[in-house]
Design a protein around this motif. Structure first.
Motif, PDB file in Angstrom:
ATOM      1  N   SER A  68       0.829  -1.205   0.000  1.00 24.63           N
ATOM      2  CA  SER A  68       0.000   0.000   0.000  1.00 24.63           C
ATOM      3  C   SER A  68       0.863   1.255   0.000  1.00 24.63           C
ATOM      4  O   SER A  68       0.537   2.239  -0.661  1.00 24.63           O
ATOM      5  N   MET A  69       1.984   1.229   0.718  1.00 21.68           N
ATOM      6  CA  MET A  69       2.906   2.364   0.701  1.00 21.68           C
ATOM      7  C   MET A  69       3.505   2.545  -0.694  1.00 21.68           C
ATOM      8  O   MET A  69       3.687   3.668  -1.172  1.00 21.68           O
ATOM      9  N   VAL A  74       4.319   5.452  -5.685  1.00 25.86           N
ATOM     10  CA  VAL A  74       4.286   5.414  -7.146  1.00 25.86           C
ATOM     11  C   VAL A  74       3.377   6.509  -7.698  1.00 25.86           C
ATOM     12  O   VAL A  74       3.750   7.230  -8.624  1.00 25.86           O
ATOM     13  N   LEU A  75       2.185   6.649  -7.125  1.00 20.18           N
ATOM     14  CA  LEU A  75       1.276   7.679  -7.623  1.00 20.18           C
ATOM     15  C   LEU A  75       1.765   9.079  -7.273  1.00 20.18           C
ATOM     16  O   LEU A  75       1.542  10.015  -8.043  1.00 20.18           O
ATOM     17  N   ALA A  76       2.449   9.233  -6.156  1.00 14.31           N
ATOM     18  CA  ALA A  76       3.035  10.536  -5.819  1.00 14.31           C
ATOM     19  C   ALA A  76       4.112  10.909  -6.829  1.00 14.31           C
ATOM     20  O   ALA A  76       4.187  12.053  -7.282  1.00 14.31           O
ATOM     21  N   VAL A  93       6.148  15.240  -0.239  1.00 17.35           N
ATOM     22  CA  VAL A  93       5.023  15.768   0.544  1.00 17.35           C
ATOM     23  C   VAL A  93       3.789  14.886   0.380  1.00 17.35           C
ATOM     24  O   VAL A  93       3.167  14.483   1.370  1.00 17.35           O
ATOM     25  N   PHE A  94       3.414  14.566  -0.874  1.00 21.16           N
ATOM     26  CA  PHE A  94       2.252  13.710  -1.102  1.00 21.16           C
ATOM     27  C   PHE A  94       2.457  12.345  -0.460  1.00 21.16           C
ATOM     28  O   PHE A  94       1.540  11.764   0.115  1.00 21.16           O
ATOM     29  N   GLY A  95       3.668  11.833  -0.558  1.00 24.70           N
ATOM     30  CA  GLY A  95       3.971  10.539   0.033  1.00 24.70           C
ATOM     31  C   GLY A  95       3.805  10.542   1.538  1.00 24.70           C
ATOM     32  O   GLY A  95       3.178   9.635   2.112  1.00 24.70           O
ATOM     33  N   LEU A  96       4.332  11.558   2.208  1.00 27.02           N
ATOM     34  CA  LEU A  96       4.229  11.635   3.672  1.00 27.02           C
ATOM     35  C   LEU A  96       2.782  11.812   4.126  1.00 27.02           C
ATOM     36  O   LEU A  96       2.337  11.127   5.051  1.00 27.02           O
ATOM     37  N   VAL A  97       2.057  12.710   3.472  1.00 31.33           N
ATOM     38  CA  VAL A  97       0.648  12.912   3.829  1.00 31.33           C
ATOM     39  C   VAL A  97      -0.146  11.627   3.564  1.00 31.33           C
ATOM     40  O   VAL A  97      -0.983  11.221   4.381  1.00 31.33           O
ATOM     41  N   GLY A  98       0.136  10.975   2.455  1.00 31.86           N
ATOM     42  CA  GLY A  98      -0.547   9.730   2.122  1.00 31.86           C
ATOM     43  C   GLY A  98      -0.274   8.631   3.129  1.00 31.86           C
ATOM     44  O   GLY A  98      -1.184   7.893   3.514  1.00 31.86           O
ATOM     45  N   ILE A  99       0.964   8.521   3.571  1.00 28.35           N
ATOM     46  CA  ILE A  99       1.326   7.506   4.567  1.00 28.35           C
ATOM     47  C   ILE A  99       0.580   7.762   5.874  1.00 28.35           C
ATOM     48  O   ILE A  99       0.012   6.841   6.474  1.00 28.35           O
ATOM     49  N   ILE A 100       0.538   9.000   6.307  1.00 30.23           N
ATOM     50  CA  ILE A 100      -0.165   9.335   7.545  1.00 30.23           C
ATOM     51  C   ILE A 100      -1.656   9.000   7.407  1.00 30.23           C
ATOM     52  O   ILE A 100      -2.239   8.358   8.290  1.00 30.23           O
ATOM     53  N   PHE A 138      -4.266  -2.510   1.971  1.00 35.74           N
ATOM     54  CA  PHE A 138      -4.237  -2.544   0.511  1.00 35.74           C
ATOM     55  C   PHE A 138      -5.253  -1.565  -0.077  1.00 35.74           C
ATOM     56  O   PHE A 138      -4.929  -0.737  -0.926  1.00 35.74           O
ATOM     57  N   ALA A 139      -6.502  -1.636   0.385  1.00 36.67           N
ATOM     58  CA  ALA A 139      -7.572  -0.794  -0.151  1.00 36.67           C
ATOM     59  C   ALA A 139      -7.333   0.682   0.148  1.00 36.67           C
ATOM     60  O   ALA A 139      -7.481   1.532  -0.739  1.00 36.67           O
ATOM     61  N   LEU A 140      -6.965   0.991   1.377  1.00 34.37           N
ATOM     62  CA  LEU A 140      -6.759   2.390   1.731  1.00 34.37           C
ATOM     63  C   LEU A 140      -5.506   2.959   1.044  1.00 34.37           C
ATOM     64  O   LEU A 140      -5.476   4.142   0.702  1.00 34.37           O
ATOM     65  N   GLY A 141      -4.512   2.106   0.824  1.00 35.38           N
ATOM     66  CA  GLY A 141      -3.353   2.557   0.049  1.00 35.38           C
ATOM     67  C   GLY A 141      -3.759   2.959  -1.351  1.00 35.38           C
ATOM     68  O   GLY A 141      -3.302   3.972  -1.891  1.00 35.38           O
TER      69      GLY A 141
END
Length: 149
Positions: A68-69, A74-76, A93-100, A138-141
């Motif tokens: 999921s990460m 990849v999308l970031a 930035v998108f990656g960190l916000v997405g991970i949180i 998986f889904a939330l990722g």
């Protein structure tokens, strides 16, 4: 005999592309590590140790979390096409916000469903609730990754 010639600026373009790959790979690796430690930090017990001890539920949750990460990273990276420096910053930035967002969302789902993830992760046998947690990762990722676009 035909001469083999490269277009002007070929080597410069190739070098820039290779440099971009290396830099995005480093950002991606950093985000994947942050993602793993975010999952570990929010999960009861030492997730790294449980994985190395071969606890099947810890392995399943970790694998789902890493996949999921990877979606998020990849999308970031994909969404940040353009200038390299701006792209790297946006990916980070998108990656960190997405991970949180992804880690918090999974923990909320565990609480809402009454899943004791700590007990499940420490178990020596696979449990059904871990499949729900893995699916949530998986889904939330995927949801977070697509939201980045």
């Amino acid at each position: 005999m035909t001469a083999f010639a490269l277009e002007s600026g070929y080597w410069n373009s190739l070098g820039t592309g290779v440099g971009a790959i290396i830099l995005y790979a480093l950002v991606g690796l950093a985000l994947m590590l942050v993602g793993f430690y975010a999952i570990d930090f929010t999960t009861p017990g030492n997730l790294r140790k449980m994985v190395s001890d071969g606890k099947p539920n810890a392995i399943i949750v970790t694998a789902a979390g890493m996949i999921s990460m990877a979606f998020i990273v990849v999308l970031a990276v994909y969404a940040s096409a353009g200038k390299l420096s701006e792209g790297l910053i946006a990916a980070l930035v998108f990656g960190l916000v997405g991970i949180i967002a992804q880690v918090v969302s999974v923990r909320v789902i565990e609480k809402a469903l009454g899943i004791d993830i700590g007990a499940a992760l420490h178990s020596d046998t696979r449990t059904t609730e871990v499949l729900v947690v893995a699916a949530a990762h998986f889904a939330l990722g995927l949801v977070v990754a697509v939201a980045i676009l």
